[in-house]
Design an enzyme around this catalytic site. Structure first.
Site, PDB file in Angstrom:
ATOM      1  N   LYS A  52       0.842  -1.209   0.000  1.00 50.95           N
ATOM      2  CA  LYS A  52       0.000   0.000   0.000  1.00 50.95           C
ATOM      3  C   LYS A  52       0.871   1.250   0.000  1.00 50.95           C
ATOM      4  O   LYS A  52       0.614   2.216  -0.735  1.00 50.95           O
ATOM      5  CB  LYS A  52      -0.936  -0.014   1.221  1.00 50.95           C
ATOM      6  N   GLN A  96      -4.671  -1.626   9.636  1.00 53.95           N
ATOM      7  CA  GLN A  96      -4.526  -2.924   8.977  1.00 53.95           C
ATOM      8  C   GLN A  96      -5.149  -4.024   9.842  1.00 53.95           C
ATOM      9  O   GLN A  96      -4.831  -4.144  11.023  1.00 53.95           O
ATOM     10  CB  GLN A  96      -3.038  -3.206   8.711  1.00 53.95           C
ATOM     11  N   ASP A 119     -11.071   2.728   4.328  1.00 57.73           N
ATOM     12  CA  ASP A 119     -11.491   1.332   4.158  1.00 57.73           C
ATOM     13  C   ASP A 119     -13.019   1.215   4.113  1.00 57.73           C
ATOM     14  O   ASP A 119     -13.551   0.163   3.754  1.00 57.73           O
ATOM     15  CB  ASP A 119     -10.963   0.472   5.326  1.00 57.73           C
TER      16      ASP A 119
END
Ligand code: NAP
Length: 292
Positions: A52, A96, A119
């Site tokens: 990422k 994460q 997200d």
């Protein structure tokens, strides 16, 4: 043989658009920034975060990494998230997953400012998605929608079956397909005759986490198949990645199919970059207005 849906090429197109938008923002003195919070030593998570960060750099997005030890407390994680929420130089926050088991994942995700929740897992964004509001949308399902639109154009009236009902893939996928005027069925571990339901679908989205579970008899001839699954298997002493779809069996039946790897995977990270730019635009007074 049905054509392959090339996720790498589609992701490259998304990233080229993102890069152009980043350049426009830079010209206005705005530097889009993504903060990634990583707790613990999960090797796969470290690889995901590295990818990422690399991709962000390639499109001109500034990335900041916050690494906490596996034994970090909930309060320590919440402190980091809280500081990022109020930092005007940070536009996107990603924690994460999975978090170490002693940390309440929902509590941490709910602590993220919904406007920075790239997200799309905060309940504010989940609710907005189900109401059809323009919110930050989970990256994997959003990437699947791009692939479907590239392949089929208008999805109105199609019967879509989503196999899997997780919060990160199955449920938001179903919401996006419904918003695109599909008739949607969701199949899960308690479904009766999932194979029969699936075999009636124009579109099949497989998000189960079971290698090769979906075989040719699950697929109506001419259906479009999107395989979200990423499963590592050992074969002849070698390890390789496979999807939830038995690719060799389904490819001759389907109209189009995503490979694993090289299908949905590259789209997920591209859509994360896309969401970061959306978040930066929104926080700098430029409304999010986009078709899903
Ligand atoms: P998950 O949270 O484990 O959910 C799996 C879902 O599959 C559950 O809803 C479960 O039903 C359902 N299921 C399990 N066995 C089934 C069966 N025999 N028949 C029908 N449904 C069944 O998994 P996830 O996080 O959604 O991920 C799914 C897969 O996608 C994994 O392989 C993951 O690695 C991959 N993934 C890929 C990306 C990407 O970027 N390409 C991103 C995220 C995830 P119940 O709810 O009834 O238990």
């Amino acid at each position: 043989m049905s054509p392959l849906i090339d996720g790498k090429a589609a992701a490259a197109r998304v990233l080229a658009d993102v890069q152009a938008e980043v350049e426009q923002l830079h010209a206005q003195g705005i530097e889009p920034a993504l903060a990634v919070v990583l707790v613990g030593d999960d090797p796969a998570s470290h690889v995901y975060v590295r990818n990422k960060v690399l991709r962000a750099g390639e499109v001109g997005i500034r990335s900041l990494e916050y690494r906490l030890p596996a034994e970090a407390s909930v309060a320590e994680v919440l402190d980091v998230v809280g500081a990022l929420n109020v930092d005007p130089a940070v536009h996107g926050i990603l924690v994460q997953l999975p978090l170490p088991t002693h940390i309440d994942e929902v509590r941490v995700l709910q602590a993220i400012d919904p406007g920075k929740d790239v997200d799309g897992f905060h309940s504010e964004n989940v609710g907005g998605l189900s109401q059809g509001r323009p919110v930050l949308t989970p990256c994997t399902p959003a990437g699947c929608m791009r692939l479907l639109r590239d392949t089929l154009g208008d999805l109105s009236g199609k019967h879509a079956v989503v196999v899997g009902r997780s919060n990160i893939v199955g449920k938001p996928m179903a919401a996006l397909l419904l918003a695109a005027n599909c008739s949607v069925s969701v199949v899960h571990s308690r479904s009766i005759e999932p194979q029969k339901l699936c075999s009636q679908a124009d579109i099949v989205i497989a998000a189960v986490g079971r290698p090769g579970m979906i075989g040719a008899s699950w697929i109506k001839p001419g259906a479009v198949v999107i395989d979200v699954g990423i499963n590592r298997i050992e074969e002849n002493g070698r390890s390789r990645l496979v999807g939830d779809v038995d690719f060799a069996a389904v490819q001759p039946v389907a109209a189009a199919i995503t490979p694993v790897p090289g299908g949905v995977g590259p789209m997920t990270i591209a859509m994360l970059m896309h969401n970061t730019v959306l978040a930066a635009r929104q926080q700098t007074g430029q409304a999010i207005q986009e078709a899903r």
